[in-house]
Design an enzyme around this catalytic site. Structure first.
Site, PDB file in Angstrom:
ATOM      1  N   ASP A  69       8.598  -5.512  -3.795  1.00 58.69           N
ATOM      2  CA  ASP A  69       7.157  -5.445  -3.568  1.00 58.69           C
ATOM      3  C   ASP A  69       6.410  -6.373  -4.521  1.00 58.69           C
ATOM      4  O   ASP A  69       6.951  -6.817  -5.539  1.00 58.69           O
ATOM      5  CB  ASP A  69       6.729  -3.976  -3.780  1.00 58.69           C
ATOM      6  CG  ASP A  69       5.492  -3.603  -2.980  1.00 58.69           C
ATOM      7  OD1 ASP A  69       4.803  -4.504  -2.475  1.00 58.69           O
ATOM      8  OD2 ASP A  69       5.213  -2.388  -2.879  1.00 58.69           O
ATOM      9  N   ASP A 119       1.141  -2.345   5.811  1.00 57.76           N
ATOM     10  CA  ASP A 119       1.096  -0.924   5.439  1.00 57.76           C
ATOM     11  C   ASP A 119       0.442  -0.110   6.548  1.00 57.76           C
ATOM     12  O   ASP A 119       0.438   1.127   6.481  1.00 57.76           O
ATOM     13  CB  ASP A 119       0.300  -0.738   4.139  1.00 57.76           C
ATOM     14  CG  ASP A 119       1.163  -0.996   2.918  1.00 57.76           C
ATOM     15  OD1 ASP A 119       2.393  -1.049   3.070  1.00 57.76           O
ATOM     16  OD2 ASP A 119       0.605  -1.140   1.825  1.00 57.76           O
TER      17      ASP A 119
HETATM   18  C1  DGJ Z   1       2.784  -1.361  -1.239  1.00 61.21           C
HETATM   19  C2  DGJ Z   1       3.762  -1.349  -0.111  1.00 61.21           C
HETATM   20  O1  DGJ Z   1       3.273  -2.121   0.947  1.00 61.21           O
HETATM   21  C3  DGJ Z   1       4.026   0.080   0.312  1.00 61.21           C
HETATM   22  O2  DGJ Z   1       4.893   0.101   1.413  1.00 61.21           O
HETATM   23  C4  DGJ Z   1       4.587   0.848  -0.849  1.00 61.21           C
HETATM   24  O3  DGJ Z   1       5.858   0.361  -1.174  1.00 61.21           O
HETATM   25  C5  DGJ Z   1       3.653   0.761  -2.029  1.00 61.21           C
HETATM   26  N1  DGJ Z   1       3.299  -0.595  -2.344  1.00 61.21           N
HETATM   27  C6  DGJ Z   1       4.265   1.416  -3.253  1.00 61.21           C
HETATM   28  O4  DGJ Z   1       3.501   1.247  -4.376  1.00 61.21           O
END
Ligand code: DGJ
Length: 762
Positions: free
Chosen positions: A487, A557
């Protein structure tokens, strides 16, 4: 004329180069032995015409004929790679400050070479040849006054109709230069399509949870385009530029599609001149960029890829899909089915422990899910997003026995283990930051901007990268991970590297991107079987550069299936379905609050890598049955989805109520067709869907294999295989294309159907 290879032809008498792919031709000519001009890019030209055309190519007299109007020549000539400060009032491709303080770069043709293999680019992603195909034309341009040598590289990917381009700058002088701008691709071309209609500009805009929104606008005079200055690609836009015929559709109209294989600041622009020509360009964003080039040193600009289709957007998408699947994505999972995963993020956020995770894994395992991914919160004191990034040691309070124990328990169940990390970041509240405050990107004595309460690590530094490779290797080994979600949750700001002298601070952004690539390359070398999924606050670093390292990227997301239809349509315009991270999540959806039927959520996620993001221990038994059914559909059709050709038949973006796309096998023997009734539209009894991509000569049987409105079987569907027993109709590909499939629109909002279309062998 000398034909050196099947795809690259050199006209040594007149001075010119021709590059062919299956359906396109690209021609450059050399004016008066000095100026490398772009002559043509578009549909394939007859071979015998070659470059004899060149004689007509005389927009104005070159300075060799008369020096009286040098500026007029510079201003109107279609340069292949324009210099700067020479009289051309359009945007230049390169700018370099020499010891005099001037920035003029005057590039004149010098030499060419052809090699039988395509070179990789040190430290950067690039398309590569996997089966011995691939060749490269290199053309040297030199500034005779300064000694700057610019090599343009071209590699045709014949079957994908793509030409990959990159630029190498070499300092052959005795002085040091400050490179201030080095673009990767410039294309001087007419501003109109073959029918005389001015091209429009297609781009993809967005933000968090709204990535890949398509935008089409007219091209006015001056410069317009897309860019990122946030240190990564960002969700605001893709580097993609599409020059499209007005009213372009999936299967009609012309499109030139260009993408940059880069994951940092970029700028892709179109400049319309007073002569109604356009100059298209893409490359590293010159804002905030500079690079010291000492004598003998070399700078590699990232690769750009371009394709042309005169058969609409669909062919462009398929060209990019084939290119990325065949010549960009690497590793064990490149052509392989990925494990069906369940990620605990939306199920628990930070609130989990080993028991909870094992409960999720256990139920998931019963339903046929193959891997548990432990998301954010397993390390340091990370119980919210304010702390601990950088402290990659397990939180034993949550996970007693550590990752090793969790991994062992998962393996006992037969489940794979995936782990979330965000290596490029550091929380001010972390042991790492307390020990190494200068490892964060921040300006000494000035307060840096926090985002999600975190700072960015200066991974332009080798010592920081060495440290990260060390800790990550330890964690991954201990846990025995099969998969990593990498991430990256903030922009870069307050740019300053404690490791660079003042005159090199302009190198930080590009060095940061090289650092990301180096880190991922080293991790993949240490763990060759690892499945890596990149992610950045959703799809904020979904770019072709990252695909070189991870075969899949988290698309957004926003897991609301309705939103995902639009986001995935945008993403699939450029990227193969096999690269789009897509999960079924809980409803009401955490981002939008919308509720979409469970089977429709599955149908939408089946168009991507496929997985779940919900608390599987807290959903009703009926939904467990549906998961088993979806898992079964995945196993039956994922090879087709991953490897087939993508055709979009209908878009809710255009019609407001119905979405339809299909994936057909390369041999045209079968197709998986997805139809989603997004909005119940009053007084619309049916919709005719013209199925494209089938062989008109072949006869097909169309079977409905999954209907979101039907209750799934009460028994364990693993014993009741998905089958194609009830054909909806049997017809030739020509009929299904022309007359189409008549679909009843009696379905309610967000209902969906999957059809399997198979060749009938009589
Ligand atoms: C952002 C990501 O897009 C999410 O899927 C998740 O992993 C969060 N960060 C966790 O902090």
């Amino acid at each position: 004329m000398r034909k050196t290879r099947s795809r690259i032809t050199v006209n040594e008498r007149n001075g010119g180069f021709r590059i062919d792919t299956a359906h396109t031709t690209y021609i450059m000519t050399i004016k008066d032995g000095l100026y490398l001009g772009h002559f043509y890019y578009g549909g394939r030209l007859p071979e015998e015409d070659g470059m004899s055309y060149k004689e007509a190519f005389a927009p104005s007299m070159s300075p060799v004929e008369t020096k009286r109007e040098m500026v007029i020549f510079q201003d109107g000539f279609q340069f292949e790679y324009p210099g700067w400060g020479t009289g051309d009032s359009r945007e230049g491709a390169i700018r370099a400050k020499d010891p005099l303080g001037t920035t003029r770069v005057n590039l004149l043709y010098q030499a060419y070479r052809i090699s039988s293999s395509k070179a990789l680019i040190p430290g950067l992603p690039s398309t590569f040849s996997s089966e011995g195909e691939g060749e490269m034309l290199e053309i040297d341009l030199k500034d005779p006054d300064t000694g700057l040598l610019v090599t343009l590289r071209y590699s045709p990917w014949e079957e994908c109709d793509v030409i990959a381009r990159s630029v190498v700058v070499r300092n052959e002088s005795k002085d040091t230069f400050d490179l201030e701008k080095v673009l990767s691709l410039v294309l001087d071309m007419p501003g109109k399509d073959m029918s005389g209609r001015p091209f429009e500009l297609m781009t993809f805009q967005g933000t968090w949870a709204r990535e890949f929104t398509r935008d089409v606008r007219g091209i006015g005079y001056g410069i317009t385009g897309v860019s990122s200055v946030c240190g990564k690609t960002g969700s605001r836009c893709q580097s993609f530029l599409g020059l499209v015929s007005p009213g372009i559709t999936q299967n009609s109209g012309e499109v030139y599609g260009i993408q940059l294989l880069y994951s940092g600041n970029f700028r892709s622009a179109v400049e319309k001149t007073p002569y109604d020509d356009i100059r298209v360009s893409t490359g590293i964003h010159p804002e905030g960029f500079s690079w010291k080039l000492a004598p003998g040193e070399v700078f590699y600009a990232p690769e750009a890829v371009m394709t042309y289709s005169d058969q609409g957007l669909g062919r462009m998408s398929r060209n990019f899909h084939d290119l990325y699947r065949k010549h960009l994505i690497r590793g064990k999972y490149r052509n392989a089915r990925r494990p069906i995963l369940i990620n605990n993020w939306e199920a628990t956020y930070f609130d989990f422990d080993t028991d909870k995770l094992l409960a999720i894994a256990g139920k998931a395992n019963e339903c046929g899910i193959e891997m548990l991914v432990v998301d954010d919160g397993w390390f340091g004191k990370r119980n919210d997003d304010n702390t601990s990034l950088g402290d990659w040691t397990v939180n034993e309070e949550k996970l007693p026995g550590g990752l090793r124990r969790l991994g062992t328990e998962l393996k006992k169940m037969g489940m794979k283990f995936g782990l979330w990390v965000e290596p490029e970041m550091v929380s001010p509240d972390s042991d790492l930051f307390r020990a190494h405050p200068d490892w964060a990107i921040a300006i000494p004595g000035r307060e840096p901007a926090l985002s999600r309460n975190q700072l960015v690590l200066d991974i332009s530094r080798e010592d920081v990268r060495d440290y990260l490779v060390g800790v990550l290797t330890k964690v991954f080994e201990e846990a025995g991970v099969d998969y990593v979600k990498w991430d990256m949750n903030r922009h870069l700001s307050d740019l300053y590297s404690a490791a660079l002298p003042a005159e090199r601070q302009g190198e930080l952004l590009h060095r940061f991107v090289l650092g990301v690539y180096d880190l991922q390359e080293r991790i993949l070398t240490a763990f060759p079987d690892l499945l890596l999924e990149n992610c950045s606050s959703g799809g904020s670093r979904f770019d072709p550069g990252m695909l070189y390292y991870s075969p899949q990227i988290w698309t957004s997301d926003d897991t609301d299936a309705y939103e995902r239809i639009r986001i995935q349509e945008g993403a699939a315009t450029l990227y193969p379905l096999s690269s789009m991270g897509a999960h079924v999540s809980i409803c009401p959806n955490h981002v939008t609050g919308r509720t979409v039927p469970f089977m429709t959520r599955g149908h939408v996620a089946l168009a991507g890598t496929f997985g779940y993001e919900l608390d599987i221990t807290a959903i009703p038994e009926e939904e467990h049955r549906m998961i088993r059914r979806q898992v079964e559909l995945f196993h039956k059709y994922n090879d087709l989805v991953r490897e087939g050709d993508y055709y979009r038949m209908d878009s809710v973006r255009d019609n407001g109520f119905l979405d339809c796309y299909g994936v057909v096998s390369k041999d045209r023997s079968e197709m998986l067709l997805t139809v989603i009734f997004v909005m119940n539209r009053p007084c619309t009894p049916n919709r005719r869907i013209h199925i494209r991509g089938l062989d008109p000569e072949k006869k097909y049987r169309v079977s409905l294999i999954s209907d979101s409105t039907e209750k799934e079987p009460a028994n364990d569907s693993a014993e009741e295989p998905v089958n194609d027993s009830e054909p909806v109709c049997i017809a030739h590909g020509a009929t299904l294309g022309r007359s189409g499939l008549l679909i009843s629109c009696r379905y309610g909002d967000f209902q969906s159907l999957l059809f399997h279309i198979t060749e009938v062998n009589e």
